[in-house]
Design an enzyme around this catalytic site. Structure first.
Site, PDB file in Angstrom:
ATOM      1  N   CYS A   1       0.841  -1.203   0.000  1.00 14.60           N
ATOM      2  CA  CYS A   1       0.000   0.000   0.000  1.00 14.60           C
ATOM      3  C   CYS A   1       0.877   1.256   0.000  1.00 14.60           C
ATOM      4  CB  CYS A   1      -0.890   0.007   1.235  1.00 14.60           C
ATOM      5  SG  CYS A   1      -1.746  -1.554   1.531  1.00 14.60           S
TER       6      CYS A   1
ATOM      7  N   SER B   1      -7.591   0.030   9.892  1.00 10.15           N
ATOM      8  CA  SER B   1      -7.499  -0.474   8.516  1.00 10.15           C
ATOM      9  C   SER B   1      -6.414  -1.540   8.371  1.00 10.15           C
ATOM     10  CB  SER B   1      -7.218   0.676   7.541  1.00 10.15           C
ATOM     11  OG  SER B   1      -5.887   1.138   7.690  1.00 10.15           O
ATOM     12  N   ALA B   2      -5.729  -1.830   9.473  1.00  6.52           N
ATOM     13  CA  ALA B   2      -4.665  -2.839   9.439  1.00  6.52           C
ATOM     14  C   ALA B   2      -5.168  -4.118  10.095  1.00  6.52           C
ATOM     15  CB  ALA B   2      -3.428  -2.324  10.169  1.00  6.52           C
ATOM     16  N   GLY B   3      -5.564  -5.060   9.261  1.00  5.10           N
ATOM     17  CA  GLY B   3      -6.092  -6.321   9.773  1.00  5.10           C
ATOM     18  C   GLY B   3      -4.994  -7.287  10.162  1.00  5.10           C
ATOM     19  N   PRO B   4      -5.374  -8.509  10.525  1.00  2.00           N
ATOM     20  CA  PRO B   4      -4.391  -9.514  10.949  1.00  2.00           C
ATOM     21  C   PRO B   4      -3.310  -9.777   9.901  1.00  2.00           C
ATOM     22  CG  PRO B   4      -6.626 -10.267  11.401  1.00  2.00           C
ATOM     23  CD  PRO B   4      -6.756  -9.016  10.600  1.00  2.00           C
ATOM     24  N   GLY B   5      -3.706  -9.826   8.623  1.00  2.00           N
ATOM     25  CA  GLY B   5      -2.745 -10.096   7.553  1.00  2.00           C
ATOM     26  C   GLY B   5      -1.671  -9.032   7.482  1.00  2.00           C
ATOM     27  N   THR B   6      -2.094  -7.773   7.562  1.00  4.58           N
ATOM     28  CA  THR B   6      -1.137  -6.657   7.523  1.00  4.58           C
ATOM     29  C   THR B   6      -0.187  -6.732   8.715  1.00  4.58           C
ATOM     30  OG1 THR B   6      -2.716  -5.234   6.383  1.00  4.58           O
ATOM     31  CG2 THR B   6      -0.926  -4.143   7.540  1.00  4.58           C
TER      32      THR B   6
ATOM     33  N   GLN C   1       0.643  -9.296  10.579  1.00  3.23           N
ATOM     34  CA  GLN C   1       1.536 -10.457  10.531  1.00  3.23           C
ATOM     35  C   GLN C   1       2.669 -10.266   9.530  1.00  3.23           C
ATOM     36  OE1 GLN C   1      -1.052 -13.757   9.630  1.00  3.23           O
ATOM     37  NE2 GLN C   1      -2.178 -13.552  11.561  1.00  3.23           N
TER      38      GLN C   1
ATOM     39  N   ASN D   1      -5.242   3.098   2.285  1.00  8.02           N
ATOM     40  CA  ASN D   1      -4.068   2.239   2.129  1.00  8.02           C
ATOM     41  C   ASN D   1      -4.435   0.914   1.460  1.00  8.02           C
ATOM     42  OD1 ASN D   1      -5.428   2.110   4.756  1.00  8.02           O
ATOM     43  ND2 ASN D   1      -4.017   0.449   5.246  1.00  8.02           N
TER      44      ASN D   1
END
Length: 290
Positions: free
Chosen positions: A126, A157-162, A164, A267
């Site tokens: 992003c 806006s930053a989930g688990p994937g981001t 990790q 992002n």
């Protein structure tokens, strides 16, 4: 021949769900499948939109001949597993993870005929999609010897994937600033801002240049911003470029389109917009659209 190329999304999370709505507006692409590994909200959302779904992973769909392009919205480890499978089957992979199996692509900078020959391309990050075009423009005008970007995004806006993959995101962004934007050396700082109400994505870009010609730099930036806005409508300059000796500073803001994700999640929106732009180009080539 169909007037659209069939595509699939791997990963029905936030990014995959937002991408689904963007692809539904596509000129050249038709979303044929949403691919997951369990019954999730994203799978249910795709079903409600009339999209075919599977919870058996990529292997359940990869042999469908009509599906030519796969958007991978999983994670770095997921794409490292998917990439060789897609390549073996002759499929095009547009990678939205930081795995960076294929070359980095930023549509406003290097989406060219050579890139369209690749079977796997990486959408960087992003922060990369937001900053690289500006740095490339400054580099073209003034030769960037050092760039430092501070990318501030809403914590929401930053989930688990981001979270990790935060180290991979930072390293991938740094490499792409050097390899795609042309900076001699780069540094990337990503800030997850917990402010309420949530902030829009903001990128502060500091560059040290060898040829500090301010009018030339300003014009290059203005031209690049207009180019980006053709596929990222919410992209704008928050603070006009300023120059102090050979240091050029500029701040960029990105607002999302609000297709599925909140407007403040610019992002995530920008990498999806960039991925769609790349998909449109691949599909147009497959359809021999001029």
């Amino acid at each position: 021949m169909s007037d659209k190329v069939k595509v699939a999304i791997i990963g029905p999370g936030n990014i995959g769900s937002d991408l689904m709505y963007k692809i539904k507006r596509s000129r050249n692409m038709e979303l044929a499948y949403m691919i997951g590994i369990y019954e999730s909200e994203g799978i249910a959302r795709a079903k409600a939109e009339g999209i075919n779904t599977t919870t058996k992973g990529l292997e359940d769909v990869i042999d469908i001949e009509d599906i030519k392009i796969f958007f991978d919205c999983t994670g770095a480890k997921g794409h490292l597993h998917h990439a060789p499978l897609l390549k073996e089957k002759g499929k095009i992979a547009i990678d939205l993870t930081p795995a960076a199996v294929g070359p980095y692509v930023v549509p406003a900078v290097n989406m060219n005929e050579e890139m369209l020959k690749q079977v796997n391309v990486n959408m960087v990050t992003c922060a990369g999609q937001a900053a690289i075009p500006i740095v490339a423009a400054i580099n073209e005008a003034a030769d960037v010897e050092y760039v430092e970007i501070v990318s501030s995004v809403s914590s929401k806006s930053a989930g688990p994937g981001t979270r990790q993959n935060i180290d991979e995101f930072t390293e991938t962004s740094k490499k792409a600033l050097e390899q795609v934007a042309g900076a001699d050396k780069a540094k990337v700082i990503i800030v997850l801002n917990p402010a309420e109400p949530p902030i829009n994505m903001r990128n502060t870009i500091y560059t040290l240049v060898k040829n500090p010609d301010f009018p030339k730099i300003k014009k290059a930036i203005e031209d690049m911003v207009e180019k980006i806005k053709t596929y990222v409508p919410g992209y704008s300059v928050l603070m006009d470029p300023i120059m102090d000796d050979n240091k050029v500073t500029i701040m960029i803001e990105v607002k999302g389109l609000g297709d599925f994700l909140p407007v403040y999640a610019g992002n995530l929106d920008i990498i999806n917009c960039a991925a769609v732009q790349m998909g449109e180009a691949y599909a147009a080539k497959l359809l021999e659209v001029k």
